[in-house]
Each structure stands twice: as C-alpha cells, then as structure tokens.
Design a protein around this motif. Structure first.
Motif, PDB file in Angstrom:
ATOM      1  N   LYS A  20       0.833  -1.210   0.000  1.00 42.00           N
ATOM      2  CA  LYS A  20       0.000   0.000   0.000  1.00 42.00           C
ATOM      3  C   LYS A  20       0.866   1.258   0.000  1.00 42.00           C
ATOM      4  O   LYS A  20       0.574   2.221  -0.692  1.00 42.00           O
ATOM      5  N   TRP A  21       1.943   1.250   0.798  1.00 35.36           N
ATOM      6  CA  TRP A  21       2.842   2.399   0.915  1.00 35.36           C
ATOM      7  C   TRP A  21       4.262   1.936   0.605  1.00 35.36           C
ATOM      8  O   TRP A  21       5.032   1.562   1.499  1.00 35.36           O
ATOM      9  N   ILE A  43       3.252   7.187   8.456  1.00 36.88           N
ATOM     10  CA  ILE A  43       2.664   7.225   7.106  1.00 36.88           C
ATOM     11  C   ILE A  43       2.511   8.678   6.642  1.00 36.88           C
ATOM     12  O   ILE A  43       2.756   8.984   5.470  1.00 36.88           O
ATOM     13  N   THR A  47       4.426   9.769   3.264  1.00 38.36           N
ATOM     14  CA  THR A  47       3.611  10.203   2.122  1.00 38.36           C
ATOM     15  C   THR A  47       3.512  11.719   2.010  1.00 38.36           C
ATOM     16  O   THR A  47       2.858  12.225   1.102  1.00 38.36           O
ATOM     17  N   ALA A  54      -3.433  11.076   6.426  1.00 39.09           N
ATOM     18  CA  ALA A  54      -2.831   9.746   6.577  1.00 39.09           C
ATOM     19  C   ALA A  54      -3.761   8.839   7.374  1.00 39.09           C
ATOM     20  O   ALA A  54      -3.950   7.669   7.024  1.00 39.09           O
TER      21      ALA A  54
END
Length: 112
Positions: A20-21, A43, A47, A54
């Motif tokens: 996902k990340w 996160i 990101t 987040a």
C-alpha cells in the motif's frame, strides 16, 4: 479489519503495508511495533501528508479484507487447530492426518 488485528499480527502485515505504501522502511515498521498513533505519524511523514489525511488513508485501507498472507501466517495455525478441535470426532486428534481415519465421501477409485 480492525486495528487490533493489525496490531496483534503486526509483522505479518509488513508486506501488505509495503504494498500500500511502497516507501515504508521495514526497520521503521519494526520500531512502530503496532502502535497506531506512531503508524499514522509515520505514514504521514512517508507520504508527505497531513496526519489527518494519513489517518483517513489508513482507515480506508483497514476497510479492506485481511490480506491472505496474514491469514496464512504460521502464527495462526495453533489457534486455528484449537478452534477446529470442536469439529473433530472423538478419538481423532485435530493435528492428525485425515487419511489415517478415512472419509465416507472419498472415492478410492479416483486415486488408483
């Protein structure tokens, strides 16, 4: 899925989190050790988002299914076997090979 499932199986979720990340670092995930607030902050940092964004992204991710590699994680085996024991006939152990006990619906001609 619920955060408690993620927290209880934290290291098993590393692949799903990385999928996902992609920019997450496994060493950082190990340090987070399932702490939800720390994960949200991490996160957000990775990101370059606001922590609220987040958190919302993580909530959306949590609304999905538990990844199959997490479900199949070996740590689940003992719990699954213990749960299955209530369905095993008397005299049979839940960890025994079913072939030793036969199956009334099994057609032996198919394996010859």
């Amino acid at each position: 899925m619920k955060w408690q499932q993620v927290q209880d199986n934290w290291s098993a979720f590393f692949d799903a989190i990385s999928e996902k990340w992609p920019d997450v670092d496994e060493n950082e995930l190990e340090e987070i050790d399932g702490d939800q607030r720390a994960f949200i902050a991490y996160i957000a940092e990775v990101t370059e988002q606001d922590p609220r964004e987040a958190r919302d992204e993580i909530r959306e991710w949590l609304s999905g299914e538990i990844p199959s590699d997490v479900v199949m994680d070996p740590s689940h085996n003992d719990r699954s076997m213990a749960f299955s024991s209530k369905f095993v006939p008397e005299g049979e152990d839940e960890s025994d090979d079913d072939a030793l006990f036969g199956d009334d619906d099994y057609d032996n001609e198919d394996n010859d």
